[in-house]
Scaffold this active site. Structure first.
Site, short mmCIF file in Angstrom:
data_model
loop_
_atom_site.label_atom_id
_atom_site.label_comp_id
_atom_site.label_asym_id
_atom_site.label_seq_id
_atom_site.Cartn_x
_atom_site.Cartn_y
_atom_site.Cartn_z
N HIS A 41 0.82 -1.21 0.00
CA HIS A 41 0.00 0.00 0.00
C HIS A 41 0.86 1.26 0.00
O HIS A 41 0.56 2.22 -0.71
CB HIS A 41 -0.91 -0.03 1.23
CG HIS A 41 -1.89 1.08 1.29
ND1 HIS A 41 -3.02 1.10 0.49
CD2 HIS A 41 -1.93 2.20 2.03
CE1 HIS A 41 -3.70 2.20 0.76
NE2 HIS A 41 -3.07 2.88 1.68
N LYS A 83 -6.54 13.97 -7.52
CA LYS A 83 -6.02 12.63 -7.30
C LYS A 83 -7.17 11.67 -7.00
O LYS A 83 -8.22 12.09 -6.53
CB LYS A 83 -5.05 12.63 -6.12
CG LYS A 83 -4.29 11.32 -6.02
CD LYS A 83 -3.43 11.25 -4.78
CE LYS A 83 -2.70 9.91 -4.79
NZ LYS A 83 -2.15 9.59 -3.50
N HIS A 87 -10.34 3.09 -1.10
CA HIS A 87 -10.55 2.73 0.30
C HIS A 87 -11.40 1.47 0.33
O HIS A 87 -12.45 1.42 0.96
CB HIS A 87 -11.19 3.89 1.09
CG HIS A 87 -10.45 4.19 2.35
ND1 HIS A 87 -11.05 4.54 3.52
CD2 HIS A 87 -9.11 4.17 2.62
CE1 HIS A 87 -10.12 4.73 4.45
NE2 HIS A 87 -8.94 4.51 3.92
N ASP A 109 -5.34 15.10 0.80
CA ASP A 109 -4.30 15.10 -0.24
C ASP A 109 -4.39 16.36 -1.09
O ASP A 109 -3.37 16.84 -1.59
CB ASP A 109 -4.47 13.87 -1.15
CG ASP A 109 -3.83 12.63 -0.54
OD1 ASP A 109 -2.91 12.78 0.27
OD2 ASP A 109 -4.27 11.52 -0.87
N GLN A 233 -10.44 3.10 10.56
CA GLN A 233 -10.45 4.35 11.28
C GLN A 233 -11.87 4.92 11.37
O GLN A 233 -12.74 4.55 10.59
CB GLN A 233 -9.55 5.38 10.60
CG GLN A 233 -8.22 4.85 10.17
CD GLN A 233 -8.25 4.22 8.79
OE1 GLN A 233 -9.27 3.69 8.37
NE2 GLN A 233 -7.14 4.26 8.10
N ASP A 261 -0.25 15.32 4.80
CA ASP A 261 -1.33 14.75 5.59
C ASP A 261 -0.87 13.42 6.19
O ASP A 261 0.07 12.80 5.71
CB ASP A 261 -2.59 14.58 4.76
CG ASP A 261 -2.55 13.35 3.89
OD1 ASP A 261 -1.61 13.25 3.08
OD2 ASP A 261 -3.45 12.51 4.01
N GLY A 524 -2.03 9.04 -8.99
CA GLY A 524 -2.72 7.76 -9.06
C GLY A 524 -2.49 6.93 -7.82
O GLY A 524 -1.83 7.36 -6.88
#
Lengths: 727, 232
Positions: A41, A83, A87, A109, A233, A261, A524
């Site tokens: 990831h 972007k 998720h 982002d 989260q 971030d 991306g």
């Protein structure tokens, strides 16, 4: 340690590399950091080498891949940041919070680059619409997007939704955000200037999302997946809204040198990436991090608590920075400073718990995975749709498509999203692309998300080329000139050669299409391991295209605008039912070859359309995609509340003409007097132009094949999704 | 005419209101931070939409305790013009400047779309540019717009002409089918007894430019400007 690295998802070889890089065994905290930063990831270890072939440059690209978002120059001193991200696994485990925090992450982002987020789009993929699980996930995801996005005051203006059994266990929740800024506000996620302060803004850190990147995002699903719920989260959109306003105020006052971030891998990732990008080191005093509960250093380093930002601030600006944050009611704490060298040193009450080179965290291993063409391809591609018996009642077939889960109206979804706030949305969801005006200018942006994964499954190279072409076509049909795109590449387990082959072919297709259409890829995301119980999803690259409309008055939508206009089809219709929605819905088959794509003709059709729009000849335009020209015509009728009477002269079987998904086609309307010019424009580019008939009346009539009331088609389209989701 | 747009943490339509007042109405406008305590310099206060304090408690329930709200209440008691849009309406209800409360929409989810509204009273500071019975097309965007109030107060609102806007069909018919959120008596907007405080769920700022699909929201802005200039 040996047991621990495996538990954390590292391989033996990776562990040996860490020992070699450090010249010693890592301690538990360090190992935890490497496990996250070297996870698929965060590190893109399987994809990086393949992605290198994508074209990323153009004169107007201000920031390509590698930063929090890509940025392009749209003239007049303005720039656009955008972007797309995934998720998927969090949303499959906990749909509301998974989707909500997906929005939170992608929005951060964008404002991290210095841009005000002006719109979100959400490409979603769900399983069998008839299954209770799909209905549960669908409801949760939509509610999560609405709950988070609406609160932020960022309109959700588009995206797409497909249902296919391949996503039953592993849904896809991709999120795209786009922001606007003045060119000089562009800021990067890098630490500079020895002695500068490292400031943590926003939420307190808690135990939520511990190990999200390695546990959730970089493994397949199995029967234990539900136990992973604590790794998801929890979102707090109110704090995110305050963070947006505070950060944009800090940037406007030029108080920050760098901004990053905190997403996957939390503080570990933010510190190592900013330090590595700036070529500096960093010292962090971990006990200064505001906590929600008692936590160990290891947990603090890897927690993925949401709504946090890391800022690099010169000491002389510190007081003002803390003042602005205080005004917005946000916590802001100096947790460390920029240092010489490249070491990331972390202390816990004065005791050093981490001492590693930041660059070794930020640039993980690179793998060249074995790839092998999967066997299923021969079987599915050899299917010949001409052997099928087709239904006789074509009107009923069209209605069936209209009310099918993949083609019916998405109004019930986008009406739950605030798609109007900020007063920029001038073409609403439900058209080919969303159009956002840019206040204070005559310009507008057209944005579209696309990715038909059935095509990619049947032919990864061609299918991905089509995704790029179709996304550009949607922007063109809305009056925009495509400028650049972002993408989210959702695939199965890259350690399996068949999956990796799909990935490699898909990226090659994307690169070739992007190069031919002169569209740089500016950002991306890759999401691997989208498998459950050993079965992978269809390879699903999703494209997010951004185009510029020089004069917002030239924006287009799909609706037939009035009666008495000529209806014309730009582009050629071939006998291409392979991979079509018709084949899937009516015959239950995902087989055959996807429609051909000739990039030269694609470009020709697009420039013909855009030129026709610019000259004011074309009055509505709609891309032909799933469901073919019949569905496109139906959508134009329903959107405008106007019928059409059409005569088609073709050698194709009626079912092929109506439902083939041949590429590079637009349905347009124009006044009779515009025809000669449009014919010339088309001819100069070798693009076919066929006048089908005229708008008018309250029915759609095509030869003696189709005869349906517009109101009936509209009712079927509009009621379908609500009905499907009721079960 | 000078407008003040009150900004609470979590407001998200303040820039939209500011934009319309500044660029479309071409009137003076300031943001008023929720911690300010003096609003006397304004001719009209706008409480914009959004999610003040995240709406984590009942909508508007925390914002009413912001320091600025005492000043807003004094300003309203003195006859000052106050308009609360969406979350702003909810805050006015919580602050007791308007009667009633908001429940969740009967469909239990957020709704964002254009609705039709019938002007029930065209002789208020907020609707004097409309004809009584005129239908306005203005968007709503909310999760809690299901207005409710006790029977006695409802009767008062009806008798005193304080129901200003009601959800209706495009032809002006008020019916259950045209009620998007379950609001009692199809109420979309009400005034206080002095008609100087106006709360409404629809967003007039989203229907103030032709490019956005409707300019019917201008009726509200033009009315209050005409009222201010003594023509209303």
């Amino acid at each position: 340690m040996a047991e621990l690295y495996e538990e954390l998802g590292l391989t033996e070889g990776e562990y040996r590399d860490i020992v070699r890089l450090l010249g010693r065994e890592p301690n538990k905290v360090e190992l935890g950091m490497y496990s996250l930063m070297w996870s698929e990831h965060c590190s893109y270890k399987s994809s990086r080498a393949v992605l290198a072939q994508l074209p990323t440059r153009a004169s107007y690209v201000l920031q390509g891949p590698g930063e929090n978002a890509g940025v392009i120059d749209i003239g007049g001193g303005l720039a656009v940041a955008f972007k797309m991200e995934s998720h998927n696994h969090p949303s499959a485990v906990e749909p509301y919070q998974g989707a909500a925090t997906g929005i939170g992450g992608i929005v951060r982002d964008i404002f991290t680059m210095g841009a005000r987020p002006i719109a979100c789009l959400d490409p979603l993929r769900f399983g069998d619409p008839a299954s209770p699980r799909t209905r549960y996930l669908f409801g949760g995801v939509i509610a999560g997007i609405a709950g988070y996005g609406n609160c932020l005051g960022i309109p959700t203006v588009g995206g797409d939704i497909y249902f296919d059994p391949c996503y039953e266990e592993n849904i896809l929740v991709n999120v795209m955000c786009i922001g606007i800024m003045s060119k000089e506000s562009l800021i990067r996620g890098q630490a500079t200037g020895v002695g500068n302060a490292v400031v943590l803004l926003g939420n307190r850190t808690g135990r939520d999302g511990i190990g999200g990147a390695s546990i959730l995002a970089s493994q397949e699903f199995d029967e234990k997946s539900q136990e992973k719920r604590p790794s998801v989260q929890v979102g707090d959109p109110f704090t995110e809204k305050l963070l947006i306003e505070a950060c944009l105020e800090l940037l406007e006052k030029k108080l920050l040198l760098g901004l990053q971030d905190l997403g996957a891998a939390g503080i570990s990732c933010a510190c190592s990436e900013t330090a590595a990008r700036g070529g500096v080191g960093m010292r962090i005093d971990l006990e200064k991090v505001p906590l929600r509960e008692e936590m160990e250093p290891f947990e603090i380093m890897i927690s993925e608590s949401q709504e946090r930002m890391l800022a690099i601030v010169e000491p002389r600006n510190l007081e003002e920075v803390l003042g602005v944050c205080g005004k917005w009611g946000l916590s802001a704490v100096v947790i460390g400073e920029v240092t010489e060298g490249d070491a990331l040193k972390i202390y816990w009450h004065g005791e050093k718990v981490v001492d590693v080179p930041a660059s070794t965290l930020a640039s993980g291993p690179v793998y060249d995975r074995p790839a092998e063409r999967p066997d299923y391809l021969d079987e599915v591609q050899s299917f010949d749709p001409s052997t099928l018996r087709h239904p006789e009642d074509l009107s009923q077939t069209l209605l069936r498509l209209a009310g099918g889960p993949n083609l019916c109206s998405r109004r019930m979804v986008w009406e739950r999203y605030d798609h109007m706030v900020q007063l920029n949305t001038v073409v609403y969801p439900g058209s080919d692309a969303a159009v956002l005006r840019i206040k204070g200018t005559s310009k507008a942006l057209a944005v579209s998300c696309d990715g038909n994964s059935r095509y990619v499954y049947l032919d990864p190279y061609l299918g991905t080329q089509i995704a790029v072409a179709e996304s550009a076509r949607n922007v063109v049909a809305s009056g925009g000139v495509p400028m650049a795109f972002t993408n989210c590449l959702n695939f199965g387990n890259p350690e399996k050669p068949g999956i990796f082959w799909q990935f490699r072919e898909a990226v090659r297709g994307m690169a070739d299409a992007a190069r031919y259409l002169e569209l740089p890829v500016v950002s991306g995301n890759v999401s691997f391991y989208n498998e459950s119980f050993g079965a992978a999803i269809y390879p699903t690259p999703v494209i997010g295209m951004v185009g510029l409309i020089g004069n917002a008055a030239h924006r287009m939508d799909i609706a037939f605008p009035q009666e008495g206009l000529a209806v014309a089809l730009l582009g050629e219709t071939l006998d291409e039912l392979g991979g079509s929605e018709y084949l899937w819905l009516v015959h239950g088959m995902a087989a055959g070859r996807p429609p051909r794509l000739d990039l030269r003709l694609e470009k020709g059709a697009q420039t013909t359309c855009i030129e026709g729009i610019r000259r004011g000849i074309i009055l509505s335009a709609h891309d032909c995609s799933e469901g073919g020209v019949a569905v496109a015509l139906m959508e134009c009728c329903c959107a405008g509340g106007v019928g059409a009477r059409l005569e088609v002269d073709t050698e194709l079987k009626p079912v092929s003409w109506l439902f083939s998904e041949s590429q590079s086609r637009f349905v347009v309307t124009l006044r009779e007097e515009g025809l000669p010019t449009l014919r010339e424009l088309a001819k100069a580019r070798n693009v076919q132009l066929e006048v089908l008939g005229r708008t008018g009346g309250d029915r759609l009539v095509i030869n003696d094949w189709i005869d349906l009331e517009v109101a009936e088609m509209d009712r079927v389209r509009e009621e379908a999704l609500e009905r499907i989701m009721r079960g | 005419m000078k407008f003040g747009v009150v900004v609470f943490p979590g407001s998200n339509c303040e820039m939209d209101c500011y934009h319309v007042i500044d660029k479309v109405l071409r009137e003076e406008v300031d943001y008023v931070w929720h911690q300010e305590t003096d609003v006397s310099r304004y001719d009209c206060l706008v409480l914009p939409g959004g999610f003040s304090y995240g709406d984590y408690l009942r909508c508007g329930a925390i914002a009413r305790f912001s320091p600025v709200m005492e000043a807003v209440a004094d300003y309203a008691r003195g006859g000052g013009l106050v308009i609360g849009i969406c979350n702003g309406f909810q805050i006015l209800l919580e602050a007791g400047l308007l009667p009633g409360a908001m429940l969740r929409n009967t469909c239990l989810h957020f709704i964002c779309r254009f609705v039709d509204l019938r002007v029930e009273n065209a002789s208020t500071p907020w609707t004097n540019a409309a004809e009584a019975g005129q239908v306005l097309r203005i968007p709503i965007a909310h999760n809690e717009g299901n207005y409710t109030v006790d029977a006695g107060t409802l009767r008062e609102l009806q008798e005193q002409g304080r129901i200003i806007l009601r959800y209706c069909a495009p032809d002006g018919t008020v019916s259950e089918e045209s009620n998007p959120n379950g609001a009692m008596d199809n109420i979309a907007g009400i005034c206080n007894e002095g008609f100087n405080v106006f709360g409404l769920m629809p967003h007039p700022e989203r229907a103030s430019e032709a490019v956005l699909g409707s300019t019917d929201g201008m009726v509200i802005w033009e009315s209050v400007m005409a009222h201010y200039r003594g023509r209303g």
